[in-house]
Design a protein around this motif. Sequence first.
Motif, PDB file in Angstrom:
ATOM      1  N   ILE A   1       3.120  75.982  68.009  1.00 12.62           N
ATOM      2  CA  ILE A   1       3.355  76.822  69.194  1.00 12.62           C
ATOM      3  C   ILE A   1       4.543  77.724  68.919  1.00 12.62           C
ATOM      4  O   ILE A   1       5.601  77.255  68.482  1.00 12.62           O
ATOM      5  N   ILE A   2       4.366  79.001  69.189  1.00 14.93           N
ATOM      6  CA  ILE A   2       5.466  79.953  69.041  1.00 14.93           C
ATOM      7  C   ILE A   2       6.092  80.136  70.414  1.00 14.93           C
ATOM      8  O   ILE A   2       5.391  80.383  71.403  1.00 14.93           O
ATOM      9  N   LEU A   3       7.412  80.048  70.455  1.00  9.50           N
ATOM     10  CA  LEU A   3       8.093  80.153  71.747  1.00  9.50           C
ATOM     11  C   LEU A   3       8.256  81.609  72.171  1.00  9.50           C
ATOM     12  O   LEU A   3       8.480  82.492  71.344  1.00  9.50           O
ATOM     13  N   LEU A   4       8.177  81.817  73.469  1.00  5.99           N
ATOM     14  CA  LEU A   4       8.413  83.151  74.033  1.00  5.99           C
ATOM     15  C   LEU A   4       9.867  83.219  74.458  1.00  5.99           C
ATOM     16  O   LEU A   4      10.204  83.299  75.624  1.00  5.99           O
ATOM     17  N   GLY A   5      10.739  83.166  73.485  1.00  7.84           N
ATOM     18  CA  GLY A   5      12.166  83.244  73.782  1.00  7.84           C
ATOM     19  C   GLY A   5      12.761  81.888  74.142  1.00  7.84           C
ATOM     20  O   GLY A   5      12.090  81.034  74.695  1.00  7.84           O
ATOM     21  N   GLY A   6      14.029  81.698  73.836  1.00  4.91           N
ATOM     22  CA  GLY A   6      14.745  80.463  74.194  1.00  4.91           C
ATOM     23  C   GLY A   6      14.212  79.270  73.420  1.00  4.91           C
ATOM     24  O   GLY A   6      13.718  79.413  72.317  1.00  4.91           O
ATOM     25  N   GLY A   7      14.314  78.091  74.019  1.00  6.21           N
ATOM     26  CA  GLY A   7      13.721  76.894  73.412  1.00  6.21           C
ATOM     27  C   GLY A   7      14.689  76.067  72.600  1.00  6.21           C
ATOM     28  O   GLY A   7      14.301  75.114  71.942  1.00  6.21           O
ATOM     29  N   GLY A   8      15.972  76.405  72.655  1.00 12.49           N
ATOM     30  CA  GLY A   8      16.945  75.637  71.883  1.00 12.49           C
ATOM     31  C   GLY A   8      17.119  74.229  72.406  1.00 12.49           C
ATOM     32  O   GLY A   8      17.617  73.350  71.701  1.00 12.49           O
ATOM     33  N   ASN A   9      16.688  73.999  73.672  1.00 10.44           N
ATOM     34  CA  ASN A   9      16.877  72.676  74.268  1.00 10.44           C
ATOM     35  C   ASN A   9      15.630  71.800  74.180  1.00 10.44           C
ATOM     36  O   ASN A   9      15.563  70.742  74.798  1.00 10.44           O
ATOM     37  N   ILE A  10      14.622  72.245  73.426  1.00 12.99           N
ATOM     38  CA  ILE A  10      13.397  71.444  73.316  1.00 12.99           C
ATOM     39  C   ILE A  10      13.639  70.299  72.343  1.00 12.99           C
ATOM     40  O   ILE A  10      14.094  70.512  71.215  1.00 12.99           O
ATOM     41  N   GLN A  11      13.349  69.089  72.816  1.00  7.36           N
ATOM     42  CA  GLN A  11      13.603  67.906  71.984  1.00  7.36           C
ATOM     43  C   GLN A  11      12.299  67.267  71.545  1.00  7.36           C
ATOM     44  O   GLN A  11      11.251  67.463  72.165  1.00  7.36           O
ATOM     45  N   GLU A  12      12.398  66.469  70.510  1.00  7.92           N
ATOM     46  CA  GLU A  12      11.220  65.743  70.037  1.00  7.92           C
ATOM     47  C   GLU A  12      10.794  64.759  71.132  1.00  7.92           C
ATOM     48  O   GLU A  12      11.626  64.120  71.759  1.00  7.92           O
ATOM     49  N   GLY A  13       9.502  64.682  71.374  1.00  5.75           N
ATOM     50  CA  GLY A  13       8.990  63.769  72.398  1.00  5.75           C
ATOM     51  C   GLY A  13       8.824  64.420  73.761  1.00  5.75           C
ATOM     52  O   GLY A  13       8.248  63.834  74.668  1.00  5.75           O
ATOM     53  N   GLU A  14       9.321  65.652  73.908  1.00  3.48           N
ATOM     54  CA  GLU A  14       9.185  66.343  75.213  1.00  3.48           C
ATOM     55  C   GLU A  14       7.706  66.628  75.470  1.00  3.48           C
ATOM     56  O   GLU A  14       6.951  66.947  74.552  1.00  3.48           O
ATOM     57  N   GLY A  15       7.321  66.522  76.715  1.00  4.58           N
ATOM     58  CA  GLY A  15       5.927  66.736  77.077  1.00  4.58           C
ATOM     59  C   GLY A  15       5.543  68.210  77.057  1.00  4.58           C
ATOM     60  O   GLY A  15       6.351  69.077  77.386  1.00  4.58           O
ATOM     61  N   VAL A  16       4.303  68.472  76.652  1.00  2.62           N
ATOM     62  CA  VAL A  16       3.765  69.842  76.696  1.00  2.62           C
ATOM     63  C   VAL A  16       2.409  69.788  77.382  1.00  2.62           C
ATOM     64  O   VAL A  16       1.718  68.765  77.341  1.00  2.62           O
ATOM     65  N   LYS A  17       2.054  70.900  78.019  1.00  3.57           N
ATOM     66  CA  LYS A  17       0.766  70.953  78.725  1.00  3.57           C
ATOM     67  C   LYS A  17       0.087  72.267  78.419  1.00  3.57           C
ATOM     68  O   LYS A  17       0.740  73.303  78.318  1.00  3.57           O
TER      69      LYS A  17
END
Lengths: 116, 506
Positions: free
Chosen positions: B72-88
Amino acid sequence: MNKKLKNLVKESYNNGQLDQETVVYIAARLSRKDLKHYISLLKQEEAKHEVLVTSAEKLSSEDVGKIQKLYPGMNVIHSVDKSMINGVRIVENNKEYEINLNRTFHDIIGFLSTHD
Amino acid sequence: MIDNKSIIENLEKRLSAYTEDPKVQNVGKVEKNTDGVITASGLTHAFMGEIIDFAGGNRGFILNLDEDSASIILLGGGGNIQEGEGVKTTGKKLTIHASDELLGSVVNPIGLPLDGKPLAKKGKDMPLERIAAGVVEREPVGTPLKTGIKSIDAMFPIGRGQRQLIIGDRGLGKTAIAVDTIINQRDTMKGQKPVVCIYVAIGQKQSTIAQVVDKLKQENAMANTVVVASGASDAAALQYLAPYAGVAIAEYFLEKGQDVLIIYDDLTKHAWAYRQLSLVLRRPAGREAYPGDIFYLHSRLLERAVRLNEKNGGGSITALPIIETQAGDISAYIPTNVISITDGQIFLVGDLFNAGIRPAINTGTSVSRVGGAAQTGAMKSVAGKMKLEMSQFRELAAFAQFGSELDAATQAQLERGKRINEILKQPQYHPYSEALEVLSIAIITNGFADDIPVEDITRFEQEFQTYAQKHHKKLIDTLSGGQKVTPDVIKEMQKAVEDFKKKFKV
């Protein structure tokens, strides 16, 4: 290597239950990197036997029983999330079924802000 | 006074179109977060290009689908995404909200305003990726899109629905040509539809984008312009999406039957952003480390420039992509790709720029494959011979350097060529109307200014235009009509020039 690890995960189960002896035997023979992947695949396999149910209020035993009937043989784990206001969320094998009042309100606000 | 009952009635009326669907989504979790690429597992029902929501509020879209994971390519930001975080998954592809309210605004590639204006309410969500109109829906390009720049409108005319590349080294005036073209669209041509302009800034400095916006506002051209900005400091994903967002907005106006001009400034940086994305996604690198589908990146974008037939609305999208070359090398990978896609190119060269010939268009290598079909009768009748005369002048000018004695006819040709060179010079931010362009070119090609010294031609032209607009309005109106210039009109022009020469001081 990925396919081999998946086969090993399948072999780790005995009558639908994880066999401790088999897991220890396999784990002792894997490299650190493969072991991490093996554990991740085991967790994914375990998740397939679990159903996560989240509701705004604690469910009655009757409601829990109804959900258990829908998913026979699965481990139903219940949690409470008051921010939903009302409704239920069920997560089963990477699929999420959700209807909750909080999200409905957000959707309505979004709809009204883009439609006159 | 508004009472509670009417508030509730109004709300019910507005909600009558609202439908609630119980949501079924695919959920997964983040496995890795590296270089702006998120690897997530569990998204077994996701599709390519689908928008993904993260539990922490970030958004991205899928660019790689592997057996067990999705990238997944982020649309800006995303520095706070951690391993195990949920995605939908969301079940939606990337869209941008397009609306008439966007005119005069500066937005980013996902539709968020950058100029402090509120989000557009009315309008439609347009998909960023879309298959271009088919052959049957199209019509040949036949209506001119005037840039207001004499050399382009005379020798390399652009039609509505054409793709004309502007190519050259840095600092030679590529963006200047694009901005002048936008400024010229503020006045609608007689008998033509007004043109909506979209300027897509890809990987540009924020200061440069601000300068362009400011200039458009000063020249009153911003009212029918949308700026889609993705600066140099924006994520590569946003720079990659910017041109597609621009053309999606263009298609909104196209569907309403309007004519649109879209400028991609510039596609070189767009290719760099896509190369960066492809490398972090571990896609195989090809020539110059670009991915294998770099041609398709630009071809599917530029194919969306179209002239639709009346049955499909009659609108058009004219594309002016810009490519920056290094040391004038038009045989490099990306320039050759885009040259082969477009319907012509305007090639800017440093030697002409340094010699004071601006716009520094190389008339030898520039071409418009649409040609005369995109010119009015008036322009065709006065400029038809000009390209040939310029080509002959270039050959003779090289020959004349040897200093040998030349016959009278050759001398005359050289003098005519020098005067054409002078008349084609034009200051920045001064696009000319059709009438003034035809007038300027006609007085040279008909030899009315052969007795004016070359160094006075520019001043002669400017003062004569002012004189003609004041004392020969009928002539100006005739030339504005776009009809073929008749011998009577030529005689009238000659008389006007002779009258003016009595007052003009050399």
